[in-house]
Design a protein around this motif. Structure first.
Motif, PDB file in Angstrom:
ATOM      1  N   LYS A  47      -9.670  11.855  -3.911  1.00  0.00           N
ATOM      2  CA  LYS A  47      -8.392  11.572  -3.247  1.00  0.00           C
ATOM      3  C   LYS A  47      -7.714  10.333  -3.843  1.00  0.00           C
ATOM      4  CE  LYS A  47     -10.434  11.242   0.779  1.00  0.00           C
ATOM      5  NZ  LYS A  47     -11.853  11.445   0.406  1.00  0.00           N
ATOM      6  N   SER A  48      -8.458   9.235  -3.921  1.00  0.00           N
ATOM      7  CA  SER A  48      -7.874   8.010  -4.479  1.00  0.00           C
ATOM      8  C   SER A  48      -7.502   8.211  -5.942  1.00  0.00           C
ATOM      9  CB  SER A  48      -8.858   6.840  -4.396  1.00  0.00           C
ATOM     10  OG  SER A  48      -9.205   6.593  -3.067  1.00  0.00           O
ATOM     11  N   SER A  49      -8.327   8.942  -6.649  1.00  0.00           N
ATOM     12  CA  SER A  49      -8.058   9.153  -8.079  1.00  0.00           C
ATOM     13  C   SER A  49      -6.734   9.875  -8.277  1.00  0.00           C
ATOM     14  CB  SER A  49      -9.202   9.943  -8.717  1.00  0.00           C
ATOM     15  OG  SER A  49     -10.417   9.239  -8.562  1.00  0.00           O
ATOM     16  N   ILE A  50      -6.438  10.858  -7.443  1.00  0.00           N
ATOM     17  CA  ILE A  50      -5.152  11.563  -7.541  1.00  0.00           C
ATOM     18  C   ILE A  50      -4.008  10.570  -7.336  1.00  0.00           C
ATOM     19  CG2 ILE A  50      -3.618  13.248  -6.405  1.00  0.00           C
ATOM     20  CD1 ILE A  50      -6.096  14.872  -5.674  1.00  0.00           C
ATOM     21  N   LEU A  51      -4.132   9.785  -6.272  1.00  0.00           N
ATOM     22  CA  LEU A  51      -3.007   8.927  -5.879  1.00  0.00           C
ATOM     23  C   LEU A  51      -2.770   7.792  -6.866  1.00  0.00           C
ATOM     24  CD1 LEU A  51      -3.558   8.895  -2.039  1.00  0.00           C
ATOM     25  CD2 LEU A  51      -1.967  10.260  -3.392  1.00  0.00           C
ATOM     26  N   GLN A  52      -3.825   7.324  -7.505  1.00  0.00           N
ATOM     27  CA  GLN A  52      -3.666   6.236  -8.469  1.00  0.00           C
ATOM     28  C   GLN A  52      -2.811   6.622  -9.669  1.00  0.00           C
ATOM     29  OE1 GLN A  52      -7.361   3.633  -9.081  1.00  0.00           O
ATOM     30  NE2 GLN A  52      -8.167   5.660  -8.841  1.00  0.00           N
ATOM     31  N   LEU A  53      -2.717   7.925  -9.908  1.00  0.00           N
ATOM     32  CA  LEU A  53      -1.951   8.363 -11.083  1.00  0.00           C
ATOM     33  C   LEU A  53      -0.449   8.251 -10.840  1.00  0.00           C
ATOM     34  CD1 LEU A  53      -3.972  11.589 -12.045  1.00  0.00           C
ATOM     35  CD2 LEU A  53      -4.268   9.263 -12.897  1.00  0.00           C
ATOM     36  N   ILE A  54      -0.028   8.194  -9.571  1.00  0.00           N
ATOM     37  CA  ILE A  54       1.415   8.182  -9.292  1.00  0.00           C
ATOM     38  C   ILE A  54       2.062   6.839  -9.658  1.00  0.00           C
ATOM     39  CG2 ILE A  54       3.199   8.645  -7.553  1.00  0.00           C
ATOM     40  CD1 ILE A  54       1.156  10.510  -6.162  1.00  0.00           C
ATOM     41  N   PRO A  55       1.473   5.703  -9.270  1.00  0.00           N
ATOM     42  CA  PRO A  55       2.035   4.426  -9.764  1.00  0.00           C
ATOM     43  C   PRO A  55       1.510   4.059 -11.166  1.00  0.00           C
ATOM     44  CG  PRO A  55       0.353   3.994  -8.130  1.00  0.00           C
ATOM     45  CD  PRO A  55       0.406   5.490  -8.272  1.00  0.00           C
TER      46      PRO A  55
END
Ligand code: DCP
Length: 240
Positions: A47-55
């Protein structure tokens, strides 16, 4: 100002630099501007890995991420930073005043902007109850906040920039249901695209889209009502 907040992942696979195994495997999805996406999944699912790609804390190893149809790599980092609010799983507060902590990353924030964001994040009253209000020192030389207070302060910090895309990585986990619901009601007014990692059914229910993540893949996707009908796994989570 131009970003609207549509987010597209196109066949994104990712492994951390220097690691041999992929933590994200062929992730594709599209989120429209203003939608709320709840991300659910067990620990280590990605989950965190997905979101880190956005910023762009990291870039995909394969595939690409688009915001409003533009490859993230073609958007100036400065614009991204201004338009994306991101609260990591562990709130990052430093030894300084409440005000300094709130303005971190947006040093031109006015006190009234800070107060408005703090009210939305349901932390304003806690702050005004402190000895020196917004001037109160935090950390080693000052007072310590509880986990939930730290989370609300981080959410307020992210709201100050009025982001088009807001990413809350488990940043409301320590809040009681009622407080969390007030925070989310206030965030609705920002009309931003919201990604929220959560374990709470009440939060998932509010989402336009729920993504169930397991082993680096999206294994279920839909609204609460849809998944209650179609996904035994989601029902299991819902009733647990
Ligand atoms: N991982 C890694 N290096 C990092 C961060 C994570 O190798 N700097 C690995 C650990 C997991 C996988 O990546 O095997 C996915 O981790 P995530 O943090 O993305 O997983 P979640 O966010 O789903 O887990 P949690 O709910 O515990 O935060």
């Amino acid at each position: 100002e131009q970003l609207k907040g549509a987010v597209t992942f196109e066949h994104v696979s990712f492994r951390y630099p220097g690691m041999s195994s992929y933590v994200l495997k062929d992730i594709s999805f599209h989120v429209r501007p203003g939608e709320t996406v709840a991300i659910l999944g067990s620990t280590g699912a990605g989950k965190s890995s997905i979101l880190q790609l956005i910023p762009r804390l990291y870039d995909p190893t394969e595939g690409a991420v688009y915001v409003d149809g533009m490859n993230l790599k073609d958007i100036k980092m400065d614009d991204l930073r201004k338009r994306i609010g991101f609260t990591p799983q562990e709130s990052i507060l430093f030894s300084g005043t409440v005000e300094e902590n709130l303005a971190w990353g947006k040093s031109d924030a006015s006190l009234s902007e800070m107060k408005a964001a703090a009210k939305d994040a349901q932390i304003h009253e806690t702050i005004t109850d402190l000895k020196d209000g917004y001037e109160t020192k935090l950390g080693q030389k000052g007072i310590n906040l509880s986990g939930g207070q730290k989370q609300r302060l981080s959410v307020a910090r992210a709201l100050i920039r009025k982001p088009n895309i807001l990413i809350l990585d488990d940043s409301t986990s320590a809040l009681d249901l009622q407080t969390e619901s007030k925070v989310l009601d206030a965030i609705d007014e920002y009309k931003c695209t919201l990604f929220i990692v959560t374990q709470k059914l009440s939060t998932a229910k509010r989402a336009d889209k729920i993504m169930l993540i397991d082993d680096g893949k999206i294994i279920e996707e839909g609204t609460h009502d849809q998944l209650m009908n179609t996904s035994a796994l989601y029902r299991e989570i819902a009733y647990s």
